[in-house]
Design a protein around this motif. Structure first.
Motif, PDB file in Angstrom:
ATOM      1  N   ASP A 174       1.271   4.070 -22.751  1.00 45.43           N
ATOM      2  CA  ASP A 174       0.051   3.103 -23.098  1.00 45.43           C
ATOM      3  C   ASP A 174       0.520   1.653 -23.175  1.00 45.43           C
ATOM      4  N   GLU A 175       1.965   1.099 -22.809  1.00 42.04           N
ATOM      5  CA  GLU A 175       2.083  -0.112 -22.482  1.00 42.04           C
ATOM      6  C   GLU A 175       1.581  -0.500 -21.325  1.00 42.04           C
ATOM      7  N   HIS A 176       1.158  -1.689 -20.762  1.00 42.25           N
ATOM      8  CA  HIS A 176       0.557  -2.219 -19.788  1.00 42.25           C
ATOM      9  C   HIS A 176       1.258  -1.771 -18.599  1.00 42.25           C
ATOM     10  N   HIS A 177       2.499  -1.992 -18.375  1.00 45.08           N
ATOM     11  CA  HIS A 177       3.203  -1.719 -17.253  1.00 45.08           C
ATOM     12  C   HIS A 177       4.756  -1.487 -17.488  1.00 45.08           C
ATOM     13  N   ILE A 178       5.290  -0.361 -16.691  1.00 42.21           N
ATOM     14  CA  ILE A 178       6.576  -0.188 -16.614  1.00 42.21           C
ATOM     15  C   ILE A 178       7.502  -0.736 -15.421  1.00 42.21           C
ATOM     16  N   ASP A 189       0.848  -1.112   0.156  1.00 43.09           N
ATOM     17  CA  ASP A 189       0.090   0.041  -0.110  1.00 43.09           C
ATOM     18  C   ASP A 189       0.813   1.267  -0.030  1.00 43.09           C
ATOM     19  N   ARG A 190       1.836   1.265   0.818  1.00 41.82           N
ATOM     20  CA  ARG A 190       2.706   2.379   0.816  1.00 41.82           C
ATOM     21  C   ARG A 190       3.665   2.693  -0.436  1.00 41.82           C
ATOM     22  N   ALA A 191       3.827   1.431  -1.051  1.00 43.29           N
ATOM     23  CA  ALA A 191       4.626   1.550  -2.313  1.00 43.29           C
ATOM     24  C   ALA A 191       3.880   2.011  -3.423  1.00 43.29           C
ATOM     25  N   LEU A 192       2.540   1.509  -3.611  1.00 39.08           N
ATOM     26  CA  LEU A 192       1.644   2.063  -4.374  1.00 39.08           C
ATOM     27  C   LEU A 192       1.260   3.648  -4.403  1.00 39.08           C
ATOM     28  N   ALA A 193       0.965   3.981  -3.226  1.00 42.35           N
ATOM     29  CA  ALA A 193       0.915   5.333  -2.842  1.00 42.35           C
ATOM     30  C   ALA A 193       1.950   6.066  -3.480  1.00 42.35           C
ATOM     31  N   PHE A 194       3.196   5.889  -3.316  1.00 39.43           N
ATOM     32  CA  PHE A 194       4.508   6.575  -3.854  1.00 39.43           C
ATOM     33  C   PHE A 194       4.437   6.452  -5.388  1.00 39.43           C
ATOM     34  N   TYR A 195       4.353   5.522  -6.134  1.00 37.66           N
ATOM     35  CA  TYR A 195       4.478   5.355  -7.267  1.00 37.66           C
ATOM     36  C   TYR A 195       3.200   5.987  -8.117  1.00 37.66           C
ATOM     37  N   GLN A 196       1.967   6.020  -7.462  1.00 41.90           N
ATOM     38  CA  GLN A 196       0.743   6.633  -8.146  1.00 41.90           C
ATOM     39  C   GLN A 196       0.971   8.077  -7.901  1.00 41.90           C
ATOM     40  N   GLN A 197       0.960   8.242  -6.640  1.00 45.28           N
ATOM     41  CA  GLN A 197       0.776   9.815  -6.114  1.00 45.28           C
ATOM     42  C   GLN A 197       1.794  10.672  -6.321  1.00 45.28           C
ATOM     43  N   VAL A 198       3.179  10.202  -6.063  1.00 51.95           N
ATOM     44  CA  VAL A 198       4.319  11.139  -6.268  1.00 51.95           C
ATOM     45  C   VAL A 198       4.845  10.921  -7.614  1.00 51.95           C
ATOM     46  N   VAL A 199       4.951   9.709  -8.152  1.00 50.41           N
ATOM     47  CA  VAL A 199       5.728   9.562  -9.415  1.00 50.41           C
ATOM     48  C   VAL A 199       4.515   9.875 -10.484  1.00 50.41           C
ATOM     49  N   GLY A 200       3.336   9.499 -10.174  1.00 49.12           N
ATOM     50  CA  GLY A 200       2.473   9.677 -11.462  1.00 49.12           C
ATOM     51  C   GLY A 200       2.136   8.678 -12.212  1.00 49.12           C
ATOM     52  N   LEU A 201       2.256   7.406 -11.996  1.00 49.78           N
ATOM     53  CA  LEU A 201       2.052   6.350 -12.725  1.00 49.78           C
ATOM     54  C   LEU A 201       0.595   6.041 -12.481  1.00 49.78           C
ATOM     55  N   ARG A 202       0.038   5.407 -13.737  1.00 51.36           N
ATOM     56  CA  ARG A 202      -1.349   4.841 -13.760  1.00 51.36           C
ATOM     57  C   ARG A 202      -1.229   3.196 -13.509  1.00 51.36           C
ATOM     58  N   ARG A 251       1.941   1.782 -15.286  1.00 54.05           N
ATOM     59  CA  ARG A 251       2.297   2.068 -16.638  1.00 54.05           C
ATOM     60  C   ARG A 251       2.649   3.727 -16.646  1.00 54.05           C
ATOM     61  N   ALA A 252       3.433   4.131 -17.362  1.00 50.82           N
ATOM     62  CA  ALA A 252       3.947   5.353 -17.568  1.00 50.82           C
ATOM     63  C   ALA A 252       3.730   5.878 -19.163  1.00 50.82           C
TER      64      ALA A 252
END
Length: 275
Positions: free
Chosen positions: A173-177, A139-152, A170-171
Protein backbone atom coordinates in the motif's frame (compact mmCIF):
# COMPACT_ATOMS: atom_id res chain seq x y z
CA UNK A 1 -2.27 -12.21 -12.53
CA UNK A 2 -1.88 -11.93 -8.77
CA UNK A 3 -0.29 -8.79 -7.43
CA UNK A 4 3.02 -9.16 -5.62
CA UNK A 5 3.05 -8.28 -1.92
CA UNK A 6 6.59 -7.59 -0.74
CA UNK A 7 8.85 -5.11 1.04
CA UNK A 8 12.41 -4.04 0.30
CA UNK A 9 14.61 -5.98 2.72
CA UNK A 10 18.17 -5.13 1.70
CA UNK A 11 20.36 -4.27 -1.27
CA UNK A 12 23.89 -4.93 -2.45
CA UNK A 13 26.08 -2.09 -3.74
CA UNK A 14 29.43 -2.47 -5.48
CA UNK A 15 32.42 -0.28 -4.65
CA UNK A 16 36.13 -0.22 -5.53
CA UNK A 17 36.76 0.48 -1.82
CA UNK A 18 34.04 -1.43 0.04
CA UNK A 19 35.64 -0.97 3.45
CA UNK A 20 35.62 2.82 3.22
CA UNK A 21 32.09 2.87 1.84
CA UNK A 22 30.90 0.57 4.63
CA UNK A 23 32.45 2.93 7.19
CA UNK A 24 30.56 5.83 5.64
CA UNK A 25 27.26 3.96 5.89
CA UNK A 26 28.01 2.93 9.45
CA UNK A 27 28.34 6.57 10.47
CA UNK A 28 25.71 8.08 8.20
CA UNK A 29 22.95 5.54 8.86
CA UNK A 30 23.84 4.29 12.37
CA UNK A 31 24.80 0.81 11.13
CA UNK A 32 27.05 -1.87 12.54
CA UNK A 33 29.56 -3.41 10.12
CA UNK A 34 30.68 -7.03 9.85
CA UNK A 35 33.22 -8.36 7.35
CA UNK A 36 32.05 -11.15 5.03
CA UNK A 37 33.86 -13.48 2.65
CA UNK A 38 35.33 -12.06 -0.52
CA UNK A 39 36.01 -8.59 0.83
CA UNK A 40 32.33 -7.74 1.36
CA UNK A 41 30.80 -5.95 4.33
CA UNK A 42 27.38 -6.36 5.92
CA UNK A 43 25.95 -3.12 7.29
CA UNK A 44 22.91 -3.59 9.50
CA UNK A 45 20.87 -1.43 11.83
CA UNK A 46 17.38 -0.36 12.75
CA UNK A 47 15.09 -1.36 9.85
CA UNK A 48 17.89 -1.13 7.31
CA UNK A 49 20.47 -3.47 5.80
CA UNK A 50 23.04 -2.88 3.05
CA UNK A 51 25.72 -5.17 1.63
CA UNK A 52 28.83 -3.45 0.26
CA UNK A 53 30.86 -5.70 -2.07
CA UNK A 54 33.93 -5.26 -4.28
CA UNK A 55 32.94 -3.90 -7.67
CA UNK A 56 32.72 -0.90 -9.92
CA UNK A 57 31.61 2.41 -8.46
CA UNK A 58 27.87 3.05 -8.61
CA UNK A 59 26.76 -0.52 -9.30
CA UNK A 60 23.61 -2.05 -7.88
CA UNK A 61 24.39 -5.76 -7.59
CA UNK A 62 20.92 -6.73 -6.48
CA UNK A 63 17.88 -5.70 -4.50
CA UNK A 64 16.30 -8.18 -2.08
CA UNK A 65 12.52 -8.28 -1.68
CA UNK A 66 10.93 -9.91 1.35
CA UNK A 67 7.69 -11.80 0.75
CA UNK A 68 5.24 -12.17 3.65
CA UNK A 69 5.69 -15.93 4.12
CA UNK A 70 7.58 -18.95 2.81
CA UNK A 71 4.34 -20.16 1.25
CA UNK A 72 3.95 -16.86 -0.61
CA UNK A 73 7.56 -17.20 -1.79
CA UNK A 74 6.95 -20.72 -3.11
CA UNK A 75 3.74 -19.71 -4.84
CA UNK A 76 5.45 -16.73 -6.47
CA UNK A 77 8.31 -18.91 -7.70
CA UNK A 78 5.85 -21.45 -9.08
CA UNK A 79 3.96 -18.70 -10.92
CA UNK A 80 7.16 -17.37 -12.48
CA UNK A 81 8.21 -20.86 -13.56
CA UNK A 82 4.79 -21.53 -15.08
CA UNK A 83 5.10 -18.31 -17.09
CA UNK A 84 8.55 -19.29 -18.38
CA UNK A 85 10.55 -16.72 -16.45
CA UNK A 86 14.23 -17.66 -16.07
CA UNK A 87 14.79 -18.38 -12.36
CA UNK A 88 18.37 -18.27 -11.12
CA UNK A 89 20.22 -19.08 -7.92
CA UNK A 90 20.31 -16.16 -5.52
CA UNK A 91 23.71 -14.56 -4.91
CA UNK A 92 24.93 -14.47 -1.30
CA UNK A 93 22.32 -12.43 0.52
CA UNK A 94 20.73 -12.00 3.95
CA UNK A 95 18.00 -14.53 3.13
CA UNK A 96 17.90 -18.27 3.74
CA UNK A 97 18.20 -21.16 1.34
CA UNK A 98 14.86 -20.79 -0.42
CA UNK A 99 15.79 -17.42 -1.93
CA UNK A 100 16.01 -17.15 -5.72
CA UNK A 101 16.61 -14.42 -8.25
CA UNK A 102 15.49 -13.11 -11.63
CA UNK A 103 16.99 -10.44 -13.86
CA UNK A 104 15.18 -7.48 -15.44
CA UNK A 105 15.73 -6.45 -19.09
CA UNK A 106 18.56 -4.09 -18.12
CA UNK A 107 20.40 -6.75 -16.12
CA UNK A 108 19.29 -5.57 -12.68
CA UNK A 109 19.01 -8.56 -10.36
CA UNK A 110 16.05 -9.04 -8.03
CA UNK A 111 16.39 -11.52 -5.16
CA UNK A 112 13.23 -12.86 -3.53
CA UNK A 113 13.14 -14.49 -0.12
CA UNK A 114 11.44 -14.51 3.25
CA UNK A 115 12.84 -13.49 6.62
CA UNK A 116 11.34 -12.42 9.92
CA UNK A 117 13.19 -9.38 11.20
CA UNK A 118 13.52 -7.98 14.71
CA UNK A 119 14.49 -4.43 13.90
CA UNK A 120 15.46 -3.13 17.30
CA UNK A 121 18.82 -1.55 16.50
CA UNK A 122 20.07 1.81 17.69
CA UNK A 123 19.74 5.02 15.76
CA UNK A 124 16.92 7.12 14.42
CA UNK A 125 14.03 5.57 12.57
CA UNK A 126 14.49 5.22 8.79
CA UNK A 127 13.33 1.99 7.16
CA UNK A 128 14.84 0.89 3.86
CA UNK A 129 11.80 1.45 1.67
CA UNK A 130 12.46 1.84 -2.06
CA UNK A 131 15.08 1.95 -4.77
CA UNK A 132 15.23 3.66 -8.15
CA UNK A 133 16.84 2.82 -11.48
CA UNK A 134 17.43 4.57 -14.78
CA UNK A 135 16.75 2.89 -18.11
CA UNK A 136 16.97 3.80 -21.79
CA UNK A 137 13.86 1.70 -22.56
CA UNK A 138 11.23 2.54 -19.98
CA UNK A 139 8.39 0.77 -21.81
CA UNK A 140 10.28 -2.53 -21.74
CA UNK A 141 11.25 -2.04 -18.08
CA UNK A 142 7.67 -1.26 -17.03
CA UNK A 143 6.30 -4.27 -18.90
CA UNK A 144 8.68 -6.46 -16.90
CA UNK A 145 7.91 -4.98 -13.49
CA UNK A 146 4.16 -4.84 -14.07
CA UNK A 147 3.51 -8.05 -16.00
CA UNK A 148 6.29 -10.36 -14.78
CA UNK A 149 6.94 -9.21 -11.21
CA UNK A 150 3.36 -8.10 -10.53
CA UNK A 151 3.85 -4.53 -9.30
CA UNK A 152 1.09 -1.92 -9.52
CA UNK A 153 1.50 1.56 -10.98
CA UNK A 154 0.78 4.40 -8.57
CA UNK A 155 1.81 7.36 -10.76
CA UNK A 156 3.49 8.11 -14.06
CA UNK A 157 5.20 11.29 -15.22
CA UNK A 158 4.77 12.06 -18.93
CA UNK A 159 6.18 14.59 -21.37
CA UNK A 160 3.92 16.68 -23.60
CA UNK A 161 3.92 13.99 -26.29
CA UNK A 162 2.51 11.45 -23.79
CA UNK A 163 5.76 9.50 -23.42
CA UNK A 164 6.31 8.08 -19.95
CA UNK A 165 9.44 9.56 -18.38
CA UNK A 166 9.06 8.19 -14.83
CA UNK A 167 6.89 5.54 -13.19
CA UNK A 168 6.32 4.71 -9.53
CA UNK A 169 5.39 1.09 -8.78
CA UNK A 170 4.19 -0.46 -5.53
CA UNK A 171 4.17 -3.93 -3.98
CA UNK A 172 1.81 -3.12 -1.12
CA UNK A 173 0.00 0.00 0.00
CA UNK A 174 2.99 2.37 0.06
CA UNK A 175 3.22 4.58 -3.02
CA UNK A 176 6.26 2.88 -4.50
CA UNK A 177 8.88 0.25 -3.87
CA UNK A 178 10.66 1.15 -7.12
CA UNK A 179 10.89 4.26 -9.26
CA UNK A 180 11.91 3.84 -12.90
CA UNK A 181 13.35 6.84 -14.76
CA UNK A 182 13.96 7.29 -18.47
CA UNK A 183 17.66 8.14 -18.53
CA UNK A 184 20.57 8.49 -21.00
CA UNK A 185 21.99 5.16 -19.79
CA UNK A 186 21.22 2.29 -17.44
CA UNK A 187 21.92 3.47 -13.91
CA UNK A 188 21.41 2.96 -10.20
CA UNK A 189 19.55 6.15 -9.38
CA UNK A 190 19.07 6.07 -5.59
CA UNK A 191 17.96 4.16 -2.53
CA UNK A 192 15.53 5.56 0.03
CA UNK A 193 14.84 5.24 3.77
CA UNK A 194 11.42 6.17 5.18
CA UNK A 195 11.70 8.10 8.45
CA UNK A 196 7.96 8.51 8.92
CA UNK A 197 7.49 12.15 9.88
CA UNK A 198 8.79 15.64 9.13
CA UNK A 199 10.53 16.07 12.50
CA UNK A 200 12.80 13.14 11.70
CA UNK A 201 13.75 14.69 8.36
CA UNK A 202 15.04 17.62 10.44
CA UNK A 203 16.86 15.29 12.82
CA UNK A 204 18.50 13.34 9.98
CA UNK A 205 19.60 16.61 8.34
CA UNK A 206 21.12 17.72 11.66
CA UNK A 207 22.88 14.35 11.94
CA UNK A 208 24.35 14.66 8.44
CA UNK A 209 25.44 18.21 9.26
CA UNK A 210 27.26 17.00 12.36
CA UNK A 211 29.16 14.57 10.11
CA UNK A 212 29.87 17.32 7.53
CA UNK A 213 27.80 15.46 4.94
CA UNK A 214 26.12 18.17 2.82
CA UNK A 215 22.58 17.85 1.54
CA UNK A 216 22.72 17.31 -2.22
CA UNK A 217 19.01 18.03 -2.75
CA UNK A 218 16.22 19.18 -0.47
CA UNK A 219 14.49 19.65 1.82
CA UNK A 220 11.69 19.31 -0.69
CA UNK A 221 8.39 17.64 -1.43
CA UNK A 222 7.86 15.26 -4.35
CA UNK A 223 4.62 15.49 -6.28
CA UNK A 224 4.10 11.76 -6.91
CA UNK A 225 4.01 10.15 -3.47
CA UNK A 226 3.62 13.55 -1.75
CA UNK A 227 6.60 12.75 0.45
CA UNK A 228 9.05 15.12 2.10
CA UNK A 229 12.70 14.36 1.40
CA UNK A 230 16.37 15.16 1.67
CA UNK A 231 19.13 13.54 -0.38
CA UNK A 232 22.87 13.10 0.11
CA UNK A 233 25.68 11.49 -1.88
CA UNK A 234 27.91 8.74 -0.52
CA UNK A 235 31.67 8.75 -1.34
CA UNK A 236 31.00 6.77 -4.55
CA UNK A 237 28.38 9.38 -5.57
CA UNK A 238 25.43 7.06 -5.01
CA UNK A 239 22.31 8.99 -4.05
CA UNK A 240 20.71 8.24 -0.67
CA UNK A 241 17.29 9.65 0.23
CA UNK A 242 15.61 10.13 3.60
CA UNK A 243 11.85 10.40 3.08
CA UNK A 244 8.84 11.06 5.29
CA UNK A 245 5.07 10.74 5.03
CA UNK A 246 5.04 8.75 1.78
CA UNK A 247 1.53 8.37 0.41
CA UNK A 248 -0.47 5.23 1.17
CA UNK A 249 -2.36 4.13 -1.95
CA UNK A 250 -5.59 2.08 -1.82
CA UNK A 251 -5.89 -0.63 -4.46
CA UNK A 252 -8.94 0.96 -6.04
CA UNK A 253 -7.13 4.24 -6.81
CA UNK A 254 -6.24 4.57 -10.52
CA UNK A 255 -2.71 5.54 -11.52
CA UNK A 256 -2.09 9.28 -11.54
CA UNK A 257 -0.53 11.18 -14.44
CA UNK A 258 1.87 14.08 -13.85
CA UNK A 259 3.55 16.65 -16.06
CA UNK A 260 7.27 16.21 -16.71
CA UNK A 261 8.49 19.41 -15.07
CA UNK A 262 10.46 20.70 -12.09
CA UNK A 263 7.39 21.21 -9.91
CA UNK A 264 6.45 17.54 -10.21
CA UNK A 265 9.86 16.52 -8.92
CA UNK A 266 9.84 19.11 -6.16
CA UNK A 267 6.70 21.06 -5.31
CA UNK A 268 8.87 23.54 -3.40
CA UNK A 269 11.36 24.41 -6.13
CA UNK A 270 14.32 22.97 -8.00
CA UNK A 271 14.27 19.34 -9.13
CA UNK A 272 16.70 17.00 -10.87
CA UNK A 273 15.19 15.85 -14.19
CA UNK A 274 16.83 12.65 -15.42
CA UNK A 275 15.91 13.23 -19.06
Amino acid sequence: MRNLQASLDHLSIGSPDPGSLASFYANALHLSVAAREGGAFECTGRERRVLIVPGAKGTLNFVALNLPSRQALREFRARLAEEGVAIETAPPSLFGGEAFSIVDPDGNRLVFGHATREDTGDGMKARLQHFAIGTTDIDRALAFYQQVVGLRTSDVVCSDDGRVRTAFLRAGDEHHIIAVFLAPKKSFDHHCYEAGDWALIRDWADHFGTLDIPLDWGPGRHGPGNNLFIMIRDPDRNWLEISAELEVVPDFKPAGKWEHCQKTGNFWGVAYLRS
